[in-house]
Design a protein around this motif. Structure first.
Motif, PDB file in Angstrom:
ATOM      1  N   ARG A   1       0.843  -1.208   0.000  1.00  0.00           N
ATOM      2  CA  ARG A   1       0.000   0.000   0.000  1.00  0.00           C
ATOM      3  C   ARG A   1       0.876   1.256   0.000  1.00  0.00           C
ATOM      4  O   ARG A   1       0.556   2.256  -0.620  1.00  0.00           O
ATOM      5  N   ASN A   2       1.997   1.172   0.719  1.00  0.00           N
ATOM      6  CA  ASN A   2       2.920   2.304   0.760  1.00  0.00           C
ATOM      7  C   ASN A   2       3.657   2.456  -0.569  1.00  0.00           C
ATOM      8  O   ASN A   2       3.821   3.562  -1.086  1.00  0.00           O
ATOM      9  N   TRP A   3       4.096   1.336  -1.136  1.00  0.00           N
ATOM     10  CA  TRP A   3       4.857   1.401  -2.392  1.00  0.00           C
ATOM     11  C   TRP A   3       3.984   1.922  -3.533  1.00  0.00           C
ATOM     12  O   TRP A   3       4.491   2.546  -4.466  1.00  0.00           O
ATOM     13  N   VAL A   4       2.673   1.692  -3.454  1.00  0.00           N
ATOM     14  CA  VAL A   4       1.767   2.273  -4.457  1.00  0.00           C
ATOM     15  C   VAL A   4       1.904   3.800  -4.431  1.00  0.00           C
ATOM     16  O   VAL A   4       1.965   4.456  -5.476  1.00  0.00           O
ATOM     17  N   LYS A   5       1.986   4.359  -3.219  1.00  0.00           N
ATOM     18  CA  LYS A   5       2.104   5.820  -3.103  1.00  0.00           C
ATOM     19  C   LYS A   5       3.436   6.309  -3.677  1.00  0.00           C
ATOM     20  O   LYS A   5       3.519   7.378  -4.249  1.00  0.00           O
ATOM     21  N   GLU A   6       4.480   5.502  -3.486  1.00  0.00           N
ATOM     22  CA  GLU A   6       5.816   5.950  -3.921  1.00  0.00           C
ATOM     23  C   GLU A   6       6.063   5.745  -5.416  1.00  0.00           C
ATOM     24  O   GLU A   6       6.741   6.556  -6.036  1.00  0.00           O
ATOM     25  N   PHE A   7       5.517   4.680  -5.984  1.00  0.00           N
ATOM     26  CA  PHE A   7       5.966   4.294  -7.335  1.00  0.00           C
ATOM     27  C   PHE A   7       4.902   4.305  -8.428  1.00  0.00           C
ATOM     28  O   PHE A   7       5.200   3.921  -9.554  1.00  0.00           O
ATOM     29  N   THR A   8       3.684   4.748  -8.120  1.00  0.00           N
ATOM     30  CA  THR A   8       2.689   4.771  -9.200  1.00  0.00           C
ATOM     31  C   THR A   8       3.073   5.800 -10.264  1.00  0.00           C
ATOM     32  O   THR A   8       2.839   5.590 -11.456  1.00  0.00           O
ATOM     33  N   LYS A   9       3.751   6.852  -9.842  1.00  0.00           N
ATOM     34  CA  LYS A   9       4.220   7.853 -10.821  1.00  0.00           C
ATOM     35  C   LYS A   9       5.200   7.218 -11.824  1.00  0.00           C
ATOM     36  O   LYS A   9       5.371   7.713 -12.934  1.00  0.00           O
ATOM     37  N   ASP A  10       5.846   6.134 -11.419  1.00  0.00           N
ATOM     38  CA  ASP A  10       6.788   5.437 -12.310  1.00  0.00           C
ATOM     39  C   ASP A  10       6.118   4.311 -13.094  1.00  0.00           C
ATOM     40  O   ASP A  10       6.789   3.528 -13.756  1.00  0.00           O
ATOM     41  N   ASN A  11       4.789   4.209 -12.950  1.00  0.00           N
ATOM     42  CA  ASN A  11       4.033   3.169 -13.660  1.00  0.00           C
ATOM     43  C   ASN A  11       4.411   1.746 -13.254  1.00  0.00           C
ATOM     44  O   ASN A  11       4.432   0.827 -14.089  1.00  0.00           O
ATOM     45  N   VAL A  12       4.723   1.588 -11.989  1.00  0.00           N
ATOM     46  CA  VAL A  12       4.927   0.244 -11.448  1.00  0.00           C
ATOM     47  C   VAL A  12       3.737  -0.069 -10.540  1.00  0.00           C
ATOM     48  O   VAL A  12       3.392   0.729  -9.662  1.00  0.00           O
ATOM     49  N   ARG A  13       3.092  -1.210 -10.783  1.00  0.00           N
ATOM     50  CA  ARG A  13       1.916  -1.624 -10.005  1.00  0.00           C
ATOM     51  C   ARG A  13       2.322  -2.674  -8.962  1.00  0.00           C
ATOM     52  O   ARG A  13       3.253  -3.443  -9.193  1.00  0.00           O
ATOM     53  N   PHE A  14       1.600  -2.680  -7.852  1.00  0.00           N
ATOM     54  CA  PHE A  14       1.882  -3.619  -6.752  1.00  0.00           C
ATOM     55  C   PHE A  14       0.593  -4.304  -6.330  1.00  0.00           C
ATOM     56  O   PHE A  14      -0.353  -3.630  -5.895  1.00  0.00           O
ATOM     57  N   ASN A  15       0.539  -5.607  -6.436  1.00  0.00           N
ATOM     58  CA  ASN A  15      -0.649  -6.336  -5.989  1.00  0.00           C
ATOM     59  C   ASN A  15      -0.245  -7.606  -5.239  1.00  0.00           C
ATOM     60  O   ASN A  15       0.835  -8.158  -5.464  1.00  0.00           O
ATOM     61  N   ILE A  16      -1.136  -8.026  -4.372  1.00  0.00           N
ATOM     62  CA  ILE A  16      -0.905  -9.214  -3.539  1.00  0.00           C
ATOM     63  C   ILE A  16      -1.814 -10.343  -4.003  1.00  0.00           C
ATOM     64  O   ILE A  16      -3.013 -10.132  -4.210  1.00  0.00           O
TER      65      ILE A  16
END
Ligand code: NAD
Length: 258
Positions: free
Chosen positions: A176-191
């Motif tokens: 959830r935190n990495w979404v805030k940091e890296f969505t601008k870089d177009n990297v998605r994070f899902n579990i």
């Protein structure tokens, strides 16, 4: 259906058995270039290599212990050298580590479970990020990080599995935190959050206990690793999940409906 996974460079940690191996085979069958990994090239690794060879896909096996930061860094180095970059990272290495009640936990147990489930995913993702950002920038789509969480991260885990459940809850939250940091870089994070899946993870359980657990699942049975694999494909594919990030997808036969 997942045609955009063809030639994608996919690293799956902890993938010589169980859920990770089933995912690796599924990616290979979609024409992805796959890196598989375990701590050492043991019998399970040899068997996994044979199964990957049977797919006819290009793949590489990397022996690295991801409970150390050095091992995580080295795996990313190995993979990106072999394939020239990375488009998808699946953090799957993990496990119970130890089954012990709170009053018998010691520093060794603490370090074991934290290193296996958290250091592995955090440090592997850290070292993968520059490559994933480059992949997204080059493709003009998204790169994807998928981590294997757990039902234990939602409901606390079985008796004696407090550390394990805690590490999985933290993994869910790190995303959830990495979404805030890296969505601008177009990297998605899902579990991907499995319930009770029939792998060696449950080898210590008696038939009686297995039957009791199965009886507590609305579908009346354990899941299989093969039933988990398509969700990894879905979350890796920009075509099918390009607007999905920060989510936890449960695969649990109705065992828990959060
Ligand atoms: P498994 O034991 O069958 O497979 C684990 C894989 O990780 C193996 O390939 C093993 O060699 C590798 N591995 C273990 N330690 C490693 C290390 N230090 N470095 C590199 N590789 C390592 O387990 P599984 O049941 O397939 O579990 C896979 C993931 O799914 C784990 O993260 C687990 O916590 C999670 N999970 C499993 C279940 C389940 O019911 N089986 C439920 C929820 C979550």
């Amino acid at each position: 259906m997942f045609t955009d996974l063809q030639q994608k460079k996919v690293l799956i940690t902890g993938s010589t058995k169980g859920i990770g191996l089933a995912a690796a085979v599924a990616f290979a069958r979609q024409g992805a270039l796959v890196g598989i990994n375990s701590r050492q090239k043991d019998e399970a690794a040899q068997d996994a290599i044979a199964q990957m060879e049977a797919t006819g896909a290009r793949f590489e096996y990397f022996a690295r212990d991801l409970s150390t930061s050095e091992g995580c860094a080295a795996l990313i180095e190995d993979f990106t050298k072999a394939f020239g970059g990375m488009d998808v990272l699946v953090n799957n290495a993990g496990g119970l580590g130890i089954r012990a009640g709170l009053e018998s936990l010691d520093d060794a147990a603490f370090d074991l479970v934290m290193d296996l489930n958290l250091r592995s995913a955090i440090m592997t993702t850290k070292y993968a990020m520059p490559h994933l950002k480059a992949s997204a920038a080059t493709s003009g789509t998204t790169a994807s990080v998928i981590s294997t969480g757990s039902i234990a991260g939602r409901e606390g885990g079985g008796l004696g599995a407090s550390l394990y459940g805690g590490t999985k809850a933290m993994l869910h939250n790190l995303h959830r935190n990495w979404v805030k940091e890296f969505t601008k870089d177009n990297v998605r994070f899902n579990i991907v959050s499995p319930g009770t899946i029939d792998t060696v993870f449950h080898a210590d359980k008696s038939e009686e206990l297995r039957a009791k657990i199965a009886g507590s699942i609305p579908m009346g049975r354990f899941g299989t690793s093969e039933e988990c694999a398509p969700t990894f494909l879905f979350l890796a594919s920009h075509a099918t999940s390009g607007y999905i990030t920060g989510q936890v997808i449960d695969i649990n036969g109705g065992q828990m409906c959060p």
